[in-house]
Write a protein that holds these residues in place. Sequence first.
Motif, mmCIF file in Angstrom:
data_model
loop_
_atom_site.group_PDB
_atom_site.id
_atom_site.type_symbol
_atom_site.label_atom_id
_atom_site.label_comp_id
_atom_site.label_asym_id
_atom_site.label_seq_id
_atom_site.Cartn_x
_atom_site.Cartn_y
_atom_site.Cartn_z
ATOM 1 N N ARG A 170 0.848 -1.203 0.000
ATOM 2 C CA ARG A 170 0.000 0.000 0.000
ATOM 3 C C ARG A 170 0.884 1.255 0.000
ATOM 4 N N TYR A 171 1.318 1.634 -1.183
ATOM 5 C CA TYR A 171 2.172 2.815 -1.342
ATOM 6 C C TYR A 171 1.752 3.482 -2.658
ATOM 7 N N PRO A 172 0.681 4.291 -2.631
ATOM 8 C CA PRO A 172 0.106 4.826 -3.879
ATOM 9 C C PRO A 172 1.104 5.543 -4.777
ATOM 10 N N LYS A 173 1.953 6.397 -4.181
ATOM 11 C CA LYS A 173 2.886 7.166 -4.999
ATOM 12 C C LYS A 173 3.917 6.257 -5.665
ATOM 13 N N ALA A 174 4.386 5.247 -4.933
ATOM 14 C CA ALA A 174 5.365 4.328 -5.511
ATOM 15 C C ALA A 174 4.733 3.480 -6.615
ATOM 16 N N SER A 175 3.495 3.052 -6.423
ATOM 17 C CA SER A 175 2.821 2.274 -7.464
ATOM 18 C C SER A 175 2.613 3.115 -8.718
ATOM 19 N N TYR A 176 2.259 4.386 -8.516
ATOM 20 C CA TYR A 176 2.109 5.286 -9.661
ATOM 21 C C TYR A 176 3.436 5.447 -10.406
#
Length: 238
Positions: A98-104
């Motif tokens: 759960r790491y939105p910025k890293a997934s983006y």
Amino acid sequence: MLRFRRLLFAVLSLFSFAHLAMAQTPEADGRELIRRGNAKYERANYDAAIDDYRRVSPAARERYAQALYNIGVCDYELWRTKDAVATYRKAIEARGGRYPKASYSLGVALEDLNRMGEARTAYQQSIAASEKTFAPPYFRLGLMAANENNFASAAELFKAALLRSPGRFPSAHNNLGVTLARTGRLSEAEREFAIALRQGDTAFPEVRHNLELCRFLLTARAGIQVASLQLIKTLAAN
């Protein structure tokens, strides 16, 4: 040549834990190392920044995940895209997926490698991890849909990005306008181009072109409609 190509991508923000003491604990060490690394990043001294980020201990937990993400950003700026992909994945894993910025950012790097299916999955992971609150992955998915000529889906994705954006987003308004125009919704497209031009000032010269072209098409359409009505009246009179 540096990679100034991404929205919301190159900013490396610090986590703030004001309640923690500044003793020599893993958390405190992680905070200082990230601060030093960020300062070097701002000077485009990416390899030196990586050296600091790599010294953050896994025991620092949240900051360890952030340090991994920051390493990925530095690798990306240095055109080490495959390394960036691997490090972003480690950062996501360090936060339990759960790491939105890293997934983006992972999605952006995967697009650069033309691994489009994986990129789409990464953007969807970013959306899920943020509980559908993070705007950038919606925007990137919109671009992907537009490139596949799926303009109706692209328009909905750009709208979703705009709904979740905390501030100005001229690129989303412009691209929404393009998709609306491509589906014949010129009046709606004109409104989006006008907003994009107002928000982007002179930073997006293509927006002015899009707005002028859209207005020309609207005028032409109106002229055709008037001519058609006149022709119908003439036919009826005869």
